[in-house]
Design a protein around this motif. Structure first.
Motif, PDB file in Angstrom:
ATOM      1  N   ALA A 152      41.779  53.215  40.230  1.00  0.00           N
ATOM      2  CA  ALA A 152      40.878  52.258  40.863  1.00  0.00           C
ATOM      3  C   ALA A 152      41.026  50.873  40.229  1.00  0.00           C
ATOM      4  N   PHE A 153      41.139  50.816  38.907  1.00  0.00           N
ATOM      5  CA  PHE A 153      41.331  49.525  38.241  1.00  0.00           C
ATOM      6  C   PHE A 153      42.662  48.884  38.646  1.00  0.00           C
ATOM      7  N   VAL A 154      43.706  49.701  38.736  1.00  0.00           N
ATOM      8  CA  VAL A 154      45.005  49.181  39.190  1.00  0.00           C
ATOM      9  C   VAL A 154      44.897  48.702  40.635  1.00  0.00           C
ATOM     10  N   GLY A 155      44.164  49.442  41.469  1.00  0.00           N
ATOM     11  CA  GLY A 155      43.964  49.046  42.861  1.00  0.00           C
ATOM     12  C   GLY A 155      43.240  47.724  42.984  1.00  0.00           C
ATOM     13  N   ILE A 156      42.249  47.498  42.129  1.00  0.00           N
ATOM     14  CA  ILE A 156      41.537  46.215  42.128  1.00  0.00           C
ATOM     15  C   ILE A 156      42.494  45.080  41.765  1.00  0.00           C
ATOM     16  N   ALA A 157      43.268  45.296  40.713  1.00  0.00           N
ATOM     17  CA  ALA A 157      44.223  44.264  40.273  1.00  0.00           C
ATOM     18  C   ALA A 157      45.250  43.976  41.364  1.00  0.00           C
ATOM     19  N   TYR A 158      45.769  45.029  41.998  1.00  0.00           N
ATOM     20  CA  TYR A 158      46.774  44.842  43.050  1.00  0.00           C
ATOM     21  C   TYR A 158      46.179  44.099  44.247  1.00  0.00           C
ATOM     22  N   SER A 159      44.970  44.456  44.654  1.00  0.00           N
ATOM     23  CA  SER A 159      44.333  43.798  45.801  1.00  0.00           C
ATOM     24  C   SER A 159      44.116  42.311  45.528  1.00  0.00           C
ATOM     25  N   LEU A 160      43.632  41.984  44.336  1.00  0.00           N
ATOM     26  CA  LEU A 160      43.417  40.577  43.978  1.00  0.00           C
ATOM     27  C   LEU A 160      44.738  39.822  43.920  1.00  0.00           C
ATOM     28  N   TRP A 161      45.769  40.459  43.370  1.00  0.00           N
ATOM     29  CA  TRP A 161      47.094  39.831  43.270  1.00  0.00           C
ATOM     30  C   TRP A 161      47.654  39.523  44.655  1.00  0.00           C
ATOM     31  N   THR A 162      47.476  40.453  45.589  1.00  0.00           N
ATOM     32  CA  THR A 162      48.013  40.254  46.933  1.00  0.00           C
ATOM     33  C   THR A 162      47.187  39.242  47.716  1.00  0.00           C
ATOM     34  N   LEU A 163      45.867  39.218  47.489  1.00  0.00           N
ATOM     35  CA  LEU A 163      45.041  38.186  48.117  1.00  0.00           C
ATOM     36  C   LEU A 163      45.480  36.798  47.668  1.00  0.00           C
ATOM     37  N   TRP A 164      45.813  36.679  46.394  1.00  0.00           N
ATOM     38  CA  TRP A 164      46.323  35.403  45.878  1.00  0.00           C
ATOM     39  C   TRP A 164      47.660  35.068  46.529  1.00  0.00           C
ATOM     40  N   GLY A 165      48.517  36.063  46.684  1.00  0.00           N
ATOM     41  CA  GLY A 165      49.823  35.834  47.298  1.00  0.00           C
ATOM     42  C   GLY A 165      49.730  35.443  48.752  1.00  0.00           C
ATOM     43  N   ALA A 166      48.682  35.897  49.441  1.00  0.00           N
ATOM     44  CA  ALA A 166      48.518  35.555  50.853  1.00  0.00           C
ATOM     45  C   ALA A 166      48.196  34.076  51.047  1.00  0.00           C
ATOM     46  N   GLY A 167      47.730  33.426  49.993  1.00  0.00           N
ATOM     47  CA  GLY A 167      47.449  31.996  50.066  1.00  0.00           C
ATOM     48  C   GLY A 167      45.992  31.694  50.347  1.00  0.00           C
ATOM     49  N   ALA A 188      37.219  46.512  48.094  1.00  0.00           N
ATOM     50  CA  ALA A 188      35.871  47.073  48.040  1.00  0.00           C
ATOM     51  C   ALA A 188      35.908  48.575  47.765  1.00  0.00           C
ATOM     52  N   CYS A 189      36.874  49.283  48.360  1.00  0.00           N
ATOM     53  CA  CYS A 189      36.978  50.725  48.127  1.00  0.00           C
ATOM     54  C   CYS A 189      37.362  51.018  46.675  1.00  0.00           C
ATOM     55  N   ALA A 190      38.265  50.205  46.117  1.00  0.00           N
ATOM     56  CA  ALA A 190      38.642  50.386  44.711  1.00  0.00           C
ATOM     57  C   ALA A 190      37.455  50.105  43.796  1.00  0.00           C
ATOM     58  N   MET A 191      36.680  49.061  44.122  1.00  0.00           N
ATOM     59  CA  MET A 191      35.487  48.751  43.332  1.00  0.00           C
ATOM     60  C   MET A 191      34.436  49.858  43.480  1.00  0.00           C
ATOM     61  N   ALA A 192      34.333  50.419  44.700  1.00  0.00           N
ATOM     62  CA  ALA A 192      33.406  51.527  44.912  1.00  0.00           C
ATOM     63  C   ALA A 192      33.807  52.727  44.067  1.00  0.00           C
ATOM     64  N   ALA A 193      35.113  52.976  43.957  1.00  0.00           N
ATOM     65  CA  ALA A 193      35.597  54.089  43.135  1.00  0.00           C
ATOM     66  C   ALA A 193      35.200  53.895  41.678  1.00  0.00           C
ATOM     67  N   VAL A 194      35.270  52.654  41.192  1.00  0.00           N
ATOM     68  CA  VAL A 194      34.845  52.370  39.819  1.00  0.00           C
ATOM     69  C   VAL A 194      33.349  52.630  39.678  1.00  0.00           C
ATOM     70  N   THR A 239      54.791  46.548  46.645  1.00  0.00           N
ATOM     71  CA  THR A 239      53.864  46.853  47.732  1.00  0.00           C
ATOM     72  C   THR A 239      53.724  48.354  47.934  1.00  0.00           C
ATOM     73  N   ILE A 240      54.853  49.062  47.934  1.00  0.00           N
ATOM     74  CA  ILE A 240      54.806  50.517  48.101  1.00  0.00           C
ATOM     75  C   ILE A 240      54.012  51.149  46.959  1.00  0.00           C
ATOM     76  N   SER A 241      54.246  50.664  45.734  1.00  0.00           N
ATOM     77  CA  SER A 241      53.515  51.194  44.577  1.00  0.00           C
ATOM     78  C   SER A 241      52.019  50.914  44.703  1.00  0.00           C
ATOM     79  N   GLY A 242      51.679  49.661  45.075  1.00  0.00           N
ATOM     80  CA  GLY A 242      50.271  49.301  45.237  1.00  0.00           C
ATOM     81  C   GLY A 242      49.606  50.088  46.354  1.00  0.00           C
ATOM     82  N   ALA A 243      50.318  50.263  47.467  1.00  0.00           N
ATOM     83  CA  ALA A 243      49.767  51.027  48.585  1.00  0.00           C
ATOM     84  C   ALA A 243      49.529  52.481  48.194  1.00  0.00           C
ATOM     85  N   LEU A 244      50.463  53.047  47.411  1.00  0.00           N
ATOM     86  CA  LEU A 244      50.298  54.431  46.957  1.00  0.00           C
ATOM     87  C   LEU A 244      49.080  54.574  46.037  1.00  0.00           C
ATOM     88  N   VAL A 245      48.869  53.586  45.171  1.00  0.00           N
ATOM     89  CA  VAL A 245      47.698  53.618  44.286  1.00  0.00           C
ATOM     90  C   VAL A 245      46.412  53.567  45.106  1.00  0.00           C
TER      91      VAL A 245
END
Length: 430
Positions: A385-400, A370-376, A51-57
């Motif tokens: 930005a690509f890592v941010g997109i992957a992290y956001s999708l991964w965490t959305l999946w984890g949220a259920g 959306a911000c990561a996609m905007a950066a792309v 989470t810390i790594s993803g937030a930093l990205v």
């Protein structure tokens, strides 16, 4: 050096900007998270690192977007630059939804800690939800008096929230350094990607708010340099603090005790120090939650007003009183928060906290995605930005599916308000 509004004398230096980031991030999440994370064991430690790594990205992507488009005015502005006004509205609206659910989550955390001092609160099924709703309305009434009154209250509470965190770190360090403390043994076979993913969705709640420096670009000295530094340092320092505190409680307290505690910080201090200081820690935690709630209540008034001024919400939401207080936005937000908490009143406090936490986190993740996609789209910080997109999708999946699906439905549910606002603009132009 000038002291005019907006001049250098009125702007934040680097250390003040770092304090702004950390102050907005440290709220109620950390005080109940050890109970939610205890069943995950060492998976929670891995989740914190992820989470810390993803937030930093994501923080780095926002910082770079701020530097590239300082006139955009914040995250929704970046989305508008890349994808247009409809996408910007949807992201601004879901961000507002995340604040509404965040308000309820913080109120539930405050009542949960209060229940450790007044046990009868948890006895009746509806009582915690009713008290959480009352807390929201009390802070709404304070904010209806004007932003000055709310701001003065915020100053009083902001430093208190640090005390319980420092106390836990000192106790844990003393116990482990003296050889009298034990942590749960590390068992590699218990580590799984699914468990880490589930824990990561919970830990992100405590780090929401790292975007605030990019929103405050106009208020920061030498913004192209200091905003990225403040964003990165504030996120990293807060993440490290959370990693140490939550891991100490979750791994040093027996899992069955930590997971059932309505006030894990107080339980930790009572077990390893004394009941008296533990009661004081619970008081500090309640004050911290109320202070954080006050800060978010300021936002639930100001964000709809700002969106209305930009034509993203109907002008009705932007009406203010003689003191400049957005009364309509505050009252509507308080009603929505009350409906949210009462809809889930049948859950236990811990279940209610976790569900609303996941809902608020999911809603916020659409903004980060959306911000990561905007950066792309805008060709800014592409690898991150690509890592941010992957992290956001991964965490959305984890949220259920329940939380992430509901946050998506709530995002789309705001479209009638956008059409209403568009109609208002057409009528005003006649």
């Amino acid at each position: 050096m000038t002291n005019k509004a907006g001049g250098p004398g009125r702007k934040l230096g680097l250390f003040a900007a770092i304090a702004l980031v950390m102050g907005n991030m440290i709220g109620s999440g950390v005080f109940l998270l050890p109970a939610s994370l205890a069943p995950f064991g060492w998976n929670a430690v891995a989740a914190w690192i992820a989470t810390i790594s993803g937030a930093l990205v994501l923080a780095y992507v926002l910082a770079r977007l701020t530097k590239a488009f300082p006139e955009a005015g914040g995250p929704t502005g970046f989305v508008q630059e890349a994808f247009g006004s409809v996408a910007a509205f949807l992201i601004g609206w879901v961000f507002l939804v995340s604040i509404w659910t965040g308000v309820v989550t913080i109120a539930v955390a405050a009542i949960s800690y209060l229940s450790s001092m007044v046990p009868g609160i948890a006895d009746a099924p509806l009582r915690p939800a009713i008290l959480a709703a009352i807390t929201v309305w009390l802070l709404t009434l304070l904010n209806l008096r004007g932003v000055k009154a709310a701001g003065n209250f915020q100053v009083v509470t902001v430093l208190i929230k640090i005390i319980p965190l420092v106390v836990v770190i000192i106790i844990a360090a003393a116990l482990l350094g003296g050889g009298t403390g034990e942590i749960a043994p590390f068992k590699p076979e218990t580590i799984s990607l699914t468990a880490i993913n589930g824990a990561a969705a919970l830990t992100l709640w405590a780090l929401l708010g790292f975007e605030c420096a990019s929103v405050a670009t106009a208020r920061v000295e030498n913004a192209p340099v200091n905003v990225p530094r403040a964003t990165m340092w504030g996120t990293a320092l807060t993440g490290l603090l959370y990693l140490l505190v939550c891991s100490a409680i979750a791994l040093m307290l027996p899992a069955e005790i930590a997971s059932r505690s309505p006030a894990p910080f107080a339980t930790f201090v009572e077990r390893y120090w004394a009941p008296g200081p533990a009661a004081l820690i619970a008081v500090f935690a309640v004050v911290s939650c109320v202070g954080a709630l006050n800060g978010w209540m300021i936002m639930v008034g100001e964000l709809p007003r700002t969106m209305a001024e930009k034509g993203m919400l109907p002008a009705w939401f932007g009406v203010t009183d003689s003191n400049g207080t957005p009364r309509r936005a505050l009252l509507v937000s308080a009603v929505i928060a009350t409906v949210l908490v009462m809809m889930n009143a049948s859950r236990t406090m811990q279940e209610l906290f976790e569900f609303l936490l996941l809902l608020s986190t999911s809603a916020n993740l659409w903004l980060y995605l959306a911000c990561a996609m905007a950066a792309v789209r805008l060709k800014v910080a592409l690898p991150f930005a690509f890592v941010g997109i992957a992290y956001s999708l991964w965490t959305l999946w984890g949220a259920g599916l329940d939380a992430s699906g509901l946050s998506l439905v709530l995002m789309l549910a705001g479209l009638p308000l956008y059409w209403w606002a568009k109609k208002d603009r057409k009528v005003a132009a006649l």
